[in-house]
Design a protein around this motif. Structure first.
Motif, PDB file in Angstrom:
ATOM      1  N   ARG A  71       0.715  -1.138  -0.037  1.00 58.64           N
ATOM      2  CA  ARG A  71       0.000  -0.061   0.015  1.00 58.64           C
ATOM      3  C   ARG A  71       0.695   1.258  -0.029  1.00 58.64           C
ATOM      4  O   ARG A  71       1.843   1.341   0.809  1.00 58.64           O
ATOM      5  CB  ARG A  71      -0.613   0.017   1.323  1.00 58.64           C
ATOM      6  CG  ARG A  71      -1.999   0.932   1.252  1.00 58.64           C
ATOM      7  CD  ARG A  71      -2.982   0.620   2.263  1.00 58.64           C
ATOM      8  NE  ARG A  71      -4.022   1.951   2.155  1.00 58.64           N
ATOM      9  CZ  ARG A  71      -5.135   1.966   2.901  1.00 58.64           C
ATOM     10  NH1 ARG A  71      -5.218   1.043   3.428  1.00 58.64           N
ATOM     11  NH2 ARG A  71      -6.120   2.873   2.567  1.00 58.64           N
ATOM     12  N   GLY A  72       0.325   2.110  -0.732  1.00 58.96           N
ATOM     13  CA  GLY A  72       1.419   3.614  -0.976  1.00 58.96           C
ATOM     14  C   GLY A  72       0.304   4.432  -1.196  1.00 58.96           C
ATOM     15  O   GLY A  72       0.393   5.170  -2.317  1.00 58.96           O
ATOM     16  N   ASP A  73      -0.566   4.826  -0.347  1.00 58.27           N
ATOM     17  CA  ASP A  73      -1.450   5.881  -0.456  1.00 58.27           C
ATOM     18  C   ASP A  73      -0.953   7.363   0.233  1.00 58.27           C
ATOM     19  O   ASP A  73      -0.377   7.249   1.226  1.00 58.27           O
ATOM     20  CB  ASP A  73      -2.881   5.603   0.119  1.00 58.27           C
ATOM     21  CG  ASP A  73      -3.605   4.369  -0.135  1.00 58.27           C
ATOM     22  OD1 ASP A  73      -3.279   3.848  -1.482  1.00 58.27           O
ATOM     23  OD2 ASP A  73      -4.347   3.516   0.451  1.00 58.27           O
ATOM     24  N   ARG A  97       0.869  -0.150 -11.663  1.00 61.33           N
ATOM     25  CA  ARG A  97       0.100   1.095 -12.019  1.00 61.33           C
ATOM     26  C   ARG A  97       0.075   1.839 -10.746  1.00 61.33           C
ATOM     27  O   ARG A  97      -0.040   1.567  -9.484  1.00 61.33           O
ATOM     28  CB  ARG A  97      -1.141   0.672 -12.364  1.00 61.33           C
ATOM     29  CG  ARG A  97      -1.158  -0.124 -13.657  1.00 61.33           C
ATOM     30  CD  ARG A  97      -2.667  -0.748 -13.873  1.00 61.33           C
ATOM     31  NE  ARG A  97      -3.012  -1.264 -13.066  1.00 61.33           N
ATOM     32  CZ  ARG A  97      -4.433  -1.627 -12.595  1.00 61.33           C
ATOM     33  NH1 ARG A  97      -5.300  -0.946 -13.379  1.00 61.33           N
ATOM     34  NH2 ARG A  97      -4.739  -2.624 -11.865  1.00 61.33           N
ATOM     35  N   TYR A  98       0.626   3.067 -11.058  1.00 56.12           N
ATOM     36  CA  TYR A  98       0.741   4.289 -10.347  1.00 56.12           C
ATOM     37  C   TYR A  98      -0.248   5.112 -10.612  1.00 56.12           C
ATOM     38  O   TYR A  98      -0.223   5.645 -11.874  1.00 56.12           O
ATOM     39  CB  TYR A  98       1.896   4.546  -9.946  1.00 56.12           C
ATOM     40  CG  TYR A  98       2.861   3.513  -9.404  1.00 56.12           C
ATOM     41  CD1 TYR A  98       3.077   3.508  -8.134  1.00 56.12           C
ATOM     42  CD2 TYR A  98       3.465   2.607 -10.356  1.00 56.12           C
ATOM     43  CE1 TYR A  98       3.873   2.420  -7.606  1.00 56.12           C
ATOM     44  CE2 TYR A  98       4.333   1.463  -9.788  1.00 56.12           C
ATOM     45  CZ  TYR A  98       4.488   1.493  -8.421  1.00 56.12           C
ATOM     46  OH  TYR A  98       5.321   0.267  -8.027  1.00 56.12           O
ATOM     47  N   PHE A  99      -1.025   5.776  -9.421  1.00 55.09           N
ATOM     48  CA  PHE A  99      -2.237   6.704  -9.947  1.00 55.09           C
ATOM     49  C   PHE A  99      -2.012   7.916  -9.227  1.00 55.09           C
ATOM     50  O   PHE A  99      -1.597   8.151  -7.979  1.00 55.09           O
ATOM     51  CB  PHE A  99      -3.475   6.080  -9.657  1.00 55.09           C
ATOM     52  CG  PHE A  99      -3.824   4.798 -10.188  1.00 55.09           C
ATOM     53  CD1 PHE A  99      -4.326   4.728 -11.316  1.00 55.09           C
ATOM     54  CD2 PHE A  99      -3.491   3.472  -9.561  1.00 55.09           C
ATOM     55  CE1 PHE A  99      -4.665   3.631 -11.896  1.00 55.09           C
ATOM     56  CE2 PHE A  99      -4.076   2.445 -10.009  1.00 55.09           C
ATOM     57  CZ  PHE A  99      -4.376   2.333 -11.256  1.00 55.09           C
ATOM     58  N   MET A 123       2.987   3.750 -15.372  1.00 55.56           N
ATOM     59  CA  MET A 123       3.405   2.208 -15.314  1.00 55.56           C
ATOM     60  C   MET A 123       4.825   2.400 -14.737  1.00 55.56           C
ATOM     61  O   MET A 123       5.640   3.259 -14.925  1.00 55.56           O
ATOM     62  CB  MET A 123       3.470   1.510 -16.741  1.00 55.56           C
ATOM     63  CG  MET A 123       2.097   1.477 -17.091  1.00 55.56           C
ATOM     64  SD  MET A 123       0.945   0.507 -16.153  1.00 55.56           S
ATOM     65  CE  MET A 123       1.636  -0.934 -16.306  1.00 55.56           C
ATOM     66  N   GLY A 124       4.965   1.689 -13.640  1.00 55.07           N
ATOM     67  CA  GLY A 124       6.118   1.424 -12.891  1.00 55.07           C
ATOM     68  C   GLY A 124       7.219   0.216 -13.253  1.00 55.07           C
ATOM     69  O   GLY A 124       6.601  -0.536 -14.362  1.00 55.07           O
TER      70      GLY A 124
END
Length: 125
Positions: A71-73, A97-99, A123-124
């Motif tokens: 998780r990276g919010d 995917r990074y948003f 995209m990572g």
């Protein structure tokens, strides 16, 4: 104003928690029934997905939590524009995917809800 900021932050975390957990009830709470998600696609077209269509997709896919994703919010900014309008910028991830999301909030019937999500995907590795 402070109470509004706290309420907006709480709804934002309800969204992020619902997204990570795949909890459609949390997402329904955060998003107004008339809301939609908008993004630019690689071919240059704009894609608009109504809330209920998106919730169906969330319901049918494994959640990031169930898939063991990290998780990276992050809530980057909360801009309380006025007594009934706010804009929140967040980052979240479902690797690879990074948003980045821009969440437009309106206060209706004394309740803050997301009425529009505009986002981009990177995209990572």
């Amino acid at each position: 104003m402070y109470n509004d900021l706290r309420a907006i932050e709480a709804v934002t975390w309800t969204y992020l928690n619902g997204l990570y957990e795949g909890d459609v009830a949390k997402l329904e709470h955060a998003f107004h029934p008339t809301s939609a998600l908008t993004t630019a696609q690689e071919d240059g077209t704009i894609k608009i997905v109504p809330r209920d269509e998106w919730l169906k997709a969330v319901r049918e896919r494994p959640s990031p939590k169930a898939a063991g994703m990290v998780r990276g919010d992050h809530i980057l900014t909360i801009d309380l524009v006025g007594p009934t309008l706010a804009l929140v910028k967040v980052k979240c991830q479902m690797p690879p995917r990074y948003f980045t999301d821009l969440l437009s909030f309106l206060k209706v019937d004394s309740k803050w809800q997301i009425v529009q999500k505009v986002f981009m995907t990177e995209m990572g590795p």
